[in-house]
Design an enzyme around this catalytic site. Sequence first.
Site, PDB file in Angstrom:
ATOM      1  N   HIS A  61       0.809  -1.215   0.000  1.00 14.87           N
ATOM      2  CA  HIS A  61       0.000   0.000   0.000  1.00 14.87           C
ATOM      3  C   HIS A  61       0.845   1.269   0.000  1.00 14.87           C
ATOM      4  O   HIS A  61       1.951   1.293   0.536  1.00 14.87           O
ATOM      5  CB  HIS A  61      -0.911   0.014   1.237  1.00 14.87           C
ATOM      6  CG  HIS A  61      -1.798  -1.178   1.320  1.00 14.87           C
ATOM      7  ND1 HIS A  61      -2.255  -1.673   2.509  1.00 14.87           N
ATOM      8  CD2 HIS A  61      -2.316  -1.992   0.357  1.00 14.87           C
ATOM      9  CE1 HIS A  61      -3.019  -2.735   2.285  1.00 14.87           C
ATOM     10  NE2 HIS A  61      -3.064  -2.951   0.982  1.00 14.87           N
ATOM     11  N   LYS A  70       6.050   5.881   7.467  1.00 12.78           N
ATOM     12  CA  LYS A  70       5.547   5.009   8.531  1.00 12.78           C
ATOM     13  C   LYS A  70       6.699   4.450   9.369  1.00 12.78           C
ATOM     14  O   LYS A  70       7.697   3.973   8.833  1.00 12.78           O
ATOM     15  CB  LYS A  70       4.777   3.835   7.941  1.00 12.78           C
ATOM     16  CG  LYS A  70       3.553   4.238   7.155  1.00 12.78           C
ATOM     17  CD  LYS A  70       2.909   3.043   6.477  1.00 12.78           C
ATOM     18  CE  LYS A  70       1.724   3.476   5.639  1.00 12.78           C
ATOM     19  NZ  LYS A  70       1.147   2.346   4.890  1.00 12.78           N
ATOM     20  N   TYR A 130       1.719   0.978  13.681  1.00 14.48           N
ATOM     21  CA  TYR A 130       2.478   1.912  12.869  1.00 14.48           C
ATOM     22  C   TYR A 130       2.034   3.340  13.097  1.00 14.48           C
ATOM     23  O   TYR A 130       0.869   3.633  13.227  1.00 14.48           O
ATOM     24  CB  TYR A 130       2.483   1.550  11.388  1.00 14.48           C
ATOM     25  CG  TYR A 130       1.182   1.188  10.736  1.00 14.48           C
ATOM     26  CD1 TYR A 130       0.622   2.016   9.775  1.00 14.48           C
ATOM     27  CD2 TYR A 130       0.549  -0.018  11.018  1.00 14.48           C
ATOM     28  CE1 TYR A 130      -0.545   1.672   9.123  1.00 14.48           C
ATOM     29  CE2 TYR A 130      -0.624  -0.371  10.377  1.00 14.48           C
ATOM     30  CZ  TYR A 130      -1.169   0.477   9.434  1.00 14.48           C
ATOM     31  OH  TYR A 130      -2.326   0.133   8.796  1.00 14.48           O
ATOM     32  N   ASP A 168      -6.122  -6.085  -2.548  1.00 13.24           N
ATOM     33  CA  ASP A 168      -4.741  -6.509  -2.776  1.00 13.24           C
ATOM     34  C   ASP A 168      -4.643  -7.584  -3.850  1.00 13.24           C
ATOM     35  O   ASP A 168      -3.651  -7.662  -4.567  1.00 13.24           O
ATOM     36  CB  ASP A 168      -4.110  -6.986  -1.474  1.00 13.24           C
ATOM     37  CG  ASP A 168      -3.917  -5.853  -0.475  1.00 13.24           C
ATOM     38  OD1 ASP A 168      -3.912  -4.683  -0.896  1.00 13.24           O
ATOM     39  OD2 ASP A 168      -3.784  -6.138   0.724  1.00 13.24           O
TER      40      ASP A 168
END
Length: 181
Positions: A61, A70, A130, A168
Amino acid sequence: MNIVETRLPGVLIIEPRVFGDERGFFMESWNKARFAEAGLDIDFVQDNHSRSSRGVLRGMHFQNPGPQGKLVRVVSGAVYDVAVDLRRSSETFGQWVGVELSAANHRMLWVPEGFAHGFLTLEDGTDFLYKCRGAYDPSAEHSLAWDDPDVGIEWPLDGIEPIVSAKDAHAAPLGQVEAFA
């Protein structure tokens, strides 16, 4: 804190100092001043937490526009964490790096803006945390195909059929993603 450079410029493995004894352990997972001293002067705007069973593959992503840097870590279980360089002007465009993050090794990974990110859970009950530099914007979210042969990520599947979302499963190959300049 120990910073380990990867083969992709900007993607860093962070090994925090862990203080343990018979009671357990203590570690600082985020300290703005200490990270700035290490060259990572980062402001975060959002924290996320996911839990997955073994074999779940989330990714690859990214957001464009509005990319999200991140800082990722695992607090229960283990993942194989992957970053792919999507900066067209980069010498490492389309290349990937992967590292195991686990509750046992306490490692974190810094994935800066301009990279796709994803992970494969290696244990049931894996909790993945995250911190993000940018807010989530569903209108800017994109996915790179996790199994694109042009990227060639070597996932440690060990005979496991990965569990992926519909999004995905239909992600774009490298040649068709909304890459960065």
